[in-house]
Design a protein around this motif. Structure first.
Motif, PDB file in Angstrom:
ATOM      1  N   MET A   1      28.212 -14.593  64.026  1.00 58.13           N
ATOM      2  CA  MET A   1      28.297 -16.236  63.100  1.00 58.13           C
ATOM      3  C   MET A   1      27.040 -16.498  62.582  1.00 58.13           C
ATOM      4  N   CYS A   2      26.953 -17.227  61.393  1.00 56.22           N
ATOM      5  CA  CYS A   2      25.589 -17.697  60.611  1.00 56.22           C
ATOM      6  C   CYS A   2      25.328 -18.756  61.379  1.00 56.22           C
ATOM      7  N   SER A   3      24.117 -18.912  61.612  1.00 55.27           N
ATOM      8  CA  SER A   3      23.651 -20.313  62.118  1.00 55.27           C
ATOM      9  C   SER A   3      23.565 -21.300  61.034  1.00 55.27           C
ATOM     10  N   PRO A   4      23.552 -22.649  61.296  1.00 58.00           N
ATOM     11  CA  PRO A   4      23.525 -23.699  60.175  1.00 58.00           C
ATOM     12  C   PRO A   4      22.324 -23.505  59.429  1.00 58.00           C
ATOM     13  N   TYR A   5      21.169 -23.122  59.883  1.00 57.76           N
ATOM     14  CA  TYR A   5      19.947 -22.926  59.086  1.00 57.76           C
ATOM     15  C   TYR A   5      19.937 -21.959  58.019  1.00 57.76           C
ATOM     16  N   LEU A   6      20.600 -20.823  58.482  1.00 58.34           N
ATOM     17  CA  LEU A   6      20.780 -19.779  57.477  1.00 58.34           C
ATOM     18  C   LEU A   6      21.755 -20.140  56.488  1.00 58.34           C
ATOM     19  N   HIS A   7      23.013 -20.664  57.007  1.00 58.96           N
ATOM     20  CA  HIS A   7      23.888 -21.117  55.841  1.00 58.96           C
ATOM     21  C   HIS A   7      22.968 -22.037  54.843  1.00 58.96           C
ATOM     22  N   SER A   8      22.457 -23.063  55.288  1.00 58.76           N
ATOM     23  CA  SER A   8      21.460 -24.046  54.600  1.00 58.76           C
ATOM     24  C   SER A   8      20.574 -23.418  53.574  1.00 58.76           C
ATOM     25  N   THR A   9      19.916 -22.437  54.180  1.00 62.05           N
ATOM     26  CA  THR A   9      18.834 -21.886  53.241  1.00 62.05           C
ATOM     27  C   THR A   9      19.477 -20.855  52.133  1.00 62.05           C
ATOM     28  N   GLU A  10      20.513 -20.208  52.600  1.00 63.82           N
ATOM     29  CA  GLU A  10      21.359 -19.657  51.611  1.00 63.82           C
ATOM     30  C   GLU A  10      22.186 -20.483  50.333  1.00 63.82           C
ATOM     31  N   GLN A  11      22.258 -21.537  50.861  1.00 62.18           N
ATOM     32  CA  GLN A  11      22.626 -22.557  49.845  1.00 62.18           C
ATOM     33  C   GLN A  11      21.753 -22.882  48.796  1.00 62.18           C
ATOM     34  N   GLU A  12      20.553 -23.443  49.369  1.00 59.90           N
ATOM     35  CA  GLU A  12      19.237 -23.683  48.805  1.00 59.90           C
ATOM     36  C   GLU A  12      18.892 -22.600  47.839  1.00 59.90           C
ATOM     37  N   ARG A  13      19.032 -21.284  48.370  1.00 63.04           N
ATOM     38  CA  ARG A  13      18.584 -20.268  47.540  1.00 63.04           C
ATOM     39  C   ARG A  13      19.505 -20.017  46.343  1.00 63.04           C
ATOM     40  N   MET A  14      20.846 -20.104  46.448  1.00 62.65           N
ATOM     41  CA  MET A  14      21.657 -20.206  45.512  1.00 62.65           C
ATOM     42  C   MET A  14      21.647 -21.255  44.453  1.00 62.65           C
ATOM     43  N   ARG A  15      21.286 -22.354  44.890  1.00 57.72           N
ATOM     44  CA  ARG A  15      20.994 -23.729  44.126  1.00 57.72           C
ATOM     45  C   ARG A  15      19.590 -23.605  43.094  1.00 57.72           C
ATOM     46  N   TRP A  16      18.513 -22.888  43.856  1.00 56.15           N
ATOM     47  CA  TRP A  16      17.462 -22.448  43.012  1.00 56.15           C
ATOM     48  C   TRP A  16      17.687 -21.494  41.885  1.00 56.15           C
ATOM     49  N   ARG A  17      18.570 -20.426  42.263  1.00 54.40           N
ATOM     50  CA  ARG A  17      18.909 -19.502  41.361  1.00 54.40           C
ATOM     51  C   ARG A  17      19.572 -20.042  39.860  1.00 54.40           C
TER      52      ARG A  17
ATOM     53  N   GLU B   1      19.365 -23.337  39.113  1.00 59.45           N
ATOM     54  CA  GLU B   1      18.345 -23.899  38.391  1.00 59.45           C
ATOM     55  C   GLU B   1      17.611 -22.961  37.313  1.00 59.45           C
ATOM     56  N   LYS B   2      17.198 -21.920  38.072  1.00 59.29           N
ATOM     57  CA  LYS B   2      16.298 -21.229  37.324  1.00 59.29           C
ATOM     58  C   LYS B   2      17.122 -20.609  36.076  1.00 59.29           C
ATOM     59  N   ALA B   3      18.329 -20.293  36.272  1.00 61.62           N
ATOM     60  CA  ALA B   3      18.993 -19.670  35.049  1.00 61.62           C
ATOM     61  C   ALA B   3      19.288 -20.721  33.985  1.00 61.62           C
ATOM     62  N   GLN B   4      19.571 -21.941  34.592  1.00 63.08           N
ATOM     63  CA  GLN B   4      19.551 -23.083  33.663  1.00 63.08           C
ATOM     64  C   GLN B   4      18.380 -23.269  32.962  1.00 63.08           C
ATOM     65  N   LEU B   5      17.127 -23.438  33.592  1.00 60.00           N
ATOM     66  CA  LEU B   5      16.073 -23.514  33.005  1.00 60.00           C
ATOM     67  C   LEU B   5      15.521 -22.361  31.971  1.00 60.00           C
ATOM     68  N   GLU B   6      15.944 -21.106  32.289  1.00 65.34           N
ATOM     69  CA  GLU B   6      15.820 -20.006  31.404  1.00 65.34           C
ATOM     70  C   GLU B   6      16.463 -20.091  30.174  1.00 65.34           C
ATOM     71  N   GLN B   7      17.677 -20.656  30.404  1.00 64.39           N
ATOM     72  CA  GLN B   7      18.767 -20.704  29.067  1.00 64.39           C
ATOM     73  C   GLN B   7      17.983 -21.878  28.343  1.00 64.39           C
ATOM     74  N   SER B   8      17.578 -22.946  29.005  1.00 61.35           N
ATOM     75  CA  SER B   8      17.043 -24.169  28.143  1.00 61.35           C
ATOM     76  C   SER B   8      15.904 -23.598  27.355  1.00 61.35           C
TER      77      SER B   8
END
Length: 82
Positions: free
Chosen positions: A1-17, A19-26
């Protein structure tokens, strides 16, 4: 099972990706807009130059006609005085 910290970090990484894609499109969209505006600017400058040339020609024609008119006026006045 994933720890809450890993889950949170993965969500953060997805959010950053995302945002990066949106910024590149912009950035790409703004680059396209900038290129379009630059082409409009060049077209406007070309038009201004053409209008300026036409104005110079018109002014030269006006001055030539003004001289002819003044000469004709003077000749008529001289003729009337005779």
């Amino acid at each position: 099972m994933c720890s809450p910290y890993l889950h949170s970090t993965e969500q953060e990484r997805m959010r950053w990706r995302m945002e990066k894609a949106q910024l590149e499109q912009s950035v790409e969209e703004n680059k396209e807009r900038m290129e379009k505006l630059e082409s409009y600017w060049i077209e406007a400058q070309t038009l201004c130059q053409a209008v300026d040339e036409h104005l110079k020609e018109t002014q030269a024609q006006y001055q030539a006609l003004e001289r002819k008119y003044s000469k004709a006026k003077r000749l008529i006045k001289e003729y009337q005085q005779k």
